[in-house]
Design an enzyme around this catalytic site. Structure first.
Site, PDB file in Angstrom:
ATOM      1  N   ARG A   1       2.461   6.245   7.949  1.00  0.00           N
ATOM      2  CA  ARG A   1       1.963   6.128   9.329  1.00  0.00           C
ATOM      3  C   ARG A   1       0.905   7.203   9.583  1.00  0.00           C
ATOM      4  NH1 ARG A   1       4.395   3.105  13.056  1.00  0.00           N
ATOM      5  NH2 ARG A   1       6.344   3.122  11.869  1.00  0.00           N
TER       6      ARG A   1
ATOM      7  N   GLU B   1       7.204  -2.341   5.729  1.00  0.00           N
ATOM      8  CA  GLU B   1       6.105  -3.282   5.943  1.00  0.00           C
ATOM      9  C   GLU B   1       4.841  -2.846   5.209  1.00  0.00           C
ATOM     10  OE1 GLU B   1       2.867  -4.369   9.301  1.00  0.00           O
ATOM     11  OE2 GLU B   1       4.784  -3.610  10.028  1.00  0.00           O
TER      12      GLU B   1
ATOM     13  N   ARG C   1      -5.856   4.518  14.178  1.00  0.00           N
ATOM     14  CA  ARG C   1      -4.821   4.228  15.169  1.00  0.00           C
ATOM     15  C   ARG C   1      -4.245   5.517  15.736  1.00  0.00           C
ATOM     16  NH1 ARG C   1      -1.662  -0.971  12.382  1.00  0.00           N
ATOM     17  NH2 ARG C   1      -3.581  -2.117  11.925  1.00  0.00           N
TER      18      ARG C   1
ATOM     19  N   ARG D   1      -0.130   2.427   1.896  1.00  0.00           N
ATOM     20  CA  ARG D   1       1.274   2.075   1.670  1.00  0.00           C
ATOM     21  C   ARG D   1       1.472   1.510   0.265  1.00  0.00           C
ATOM     22  NH1 ARG D   1       4.170   0.118   7.280  1.00  0.00           N
ATOM     23  NH2 ARG D   1       3.304   1.777   8.602  1.00  0.00           N
TER      24      ARG D   1
END
Length: 422
Positions: free
Chosen positions: A276, A348, A261, A389
């Site tokens: 991230r 999240e 991403r 994560r």
């Protein structure tokens, strides 16, 4: 993609529901106007074709009777030119209708919270109690760097920011986490898939990433190939342009894959650590099912994701996303957020979404009902879980004051008996 006929028949309702997702009514008006123009052109073309067929028969009859038909022949040449012009215009309008329709997000389920952003999300369940530390908990990147299992500096040197190396027990922990996840999902009836990591534009369109979100991905220059942002793309496109035999439904797939991403628009956010990244591993769950069972399947998928966190002993909660915070293709989304001690908040780790028939229309995935009629399946997807994560949550929740990290019991067989990272 939304059914244009459904939009025509339920214009007010569609406008009201999409307004909660930030879609202006003018865009729907433009779409419907273009669609009306398309339908008018189709009628004109069909009328002229019918006229040409009738006169052509008259011309043929005249020739059989040795009569002249020059006037009719000349008129039909003009009709032929008119048809050609209409067909060219029709192609232009069809492209416009398709493009506008493809940029409309899915209709939100009427039961989800309405609001423009994440502040309107609603917590529906909390599981586990965050640990009370006798010392100030350190962030996972600091723990990992001191243990020598995460190397962000060399990752940045070799690839740039938001890349890293997992080293030694760090690599083994990552591998243990995703193997554990895959094994658990297999127990729940998911078929493991090893998918392609590069997909074509048709696949990205099928799941809703294209055309709207091209800036969020990495594309191969001068080729119709994109690095997958999630295994949802190849898993959901597995049955693209196919009719799934009814007896196969529901279909459950799971896959481990890297996700790539660009993180466009995230400058300054989560610049350190595993939260991230431009490249990260994720275990994905995807389902195909009949429409009447899709919300039951969403609840099961959410339970499957939560079960991983519970077995790892990680506190989490489940929230239902508001209309303004939900992904483009989703009709309803449950987010699972894991407790991150150093940030003193939940972050999240999984989004479980029911896309209803939105993706199936774009990717043309159907099944036949008991009467033999073709219908679009409902598709669902969810992280089961984001692996990096999960590693971050383990490092922070299982950290000890001396800098070591206790390995969760369920992972120890995958770590060849290692119970402490030091």
């Amino acid at each position: 993609m939304l059914d244009i006929k459904m939009i025509r028949q339920n214009e007010s309702d569609v406008k009201a529901r999409l307004a909660t997702r930030g879609v202006k009514a003018e865009l729907i008006d433009q779409l419907l106007a273009a669609d009306q123009q398309r339908r008018d052109l189709v009628v004109k073309s069909e009328t002229l074709r019918q006229q040409r067929n009738e006169v052509s028969e008259q011309i043929a009859q005249a020739k059989r009777n040795k009569k002249t038909a020059d006037e009719e022949i000349a008129r039909m040449k003009q009709v032929g030119q008119q048809i050609k012009q209409i067909e060219e215009k029709l192609k232009e309008v069809q492209v416009k209708v398709q493009d506008w329709a493809a940029r409309l997000p899915n209709l939100p389920n009427p039961t989800i919270p309405v609001g423009p952003d994440e502040s309107y999300n609603v917590e529906i369940k909390k599981v586990g109690t965050p640990k009370e530390f006798t010392f100030k908990p350190k962030p996972h990147w600091e723990i990992g760097e001191k243990l020598g299992i995460l190397d962000f500096e060399r990752g940045a040197k070799v690839s740039g920011s938001r890349f890293l190396y997992y080293v030694g027990l760090g690599a083994k922990l990552e591998r243990a986490v995703y193997n554990f996840m895959l094994d658990e999902h297999e127990k729940e009836g998911y078929t493991e898939i090893l998918p392609p990591y590069l997909v074509n534009a048709a696949s990205m369109y099928g799941t809703g990433q294209f055309p709207k979100f091209k800036e969020d991905v990495f594309q191969i220059q001068d080729q119709d190939l994109t690095l997958i942002p999630t295994a949802e793309v190849p898993l959901t496109n597995y049955y693209r342009d196919e009719v799934i035999p009814t007896e196969k439904l529901p279909v459950y797939f799971t896959a481990l894959s890297p996700s790539f991403r660009s993180e466009a628009g995230s400058a300054g956010r989560d610049t350190r650590g595993l939260i991230r990244l431009h490249q990260f591993n994720k275990v994905e769950m995807v389902k195909y099912c009949r429409p009447e069972t899709s919300y039951d399947e969403l609840e099961k998928m959410t339970i499957n994701a939560g079960s991983i966190l519970e077995k790892l002993g990680l506190p989490y909660h489940i929230i239902t996303l508001s209309t303004g915070d939900m992904g483009f293709s989703a009709a309803m989304t449950h987010d699972l957020e894991v407790w991150i001690p150093a940030q003193n908040t939940y972050r999240e780790i999984s989004s479980c979404s029911n896309c209803e028939d939105f993706q199936a229309r774009r990717a043309h995935i159907q099944y036949r009902d008991e009467k033999g009629k073709l219908n679009f399946v409902h598709t669902l997807n969810g992280s089961g879980l984001a692996v990096g994560r999960t590693v971050a949550a383990i490092l922070e929740n299982y950290q000890n004051e001396d800098g070591t990290v206790t390995v969760p019991e369920v992972l120890r067989p995958y770590m060849h008996g290692v119970d402490l990272i030091k």
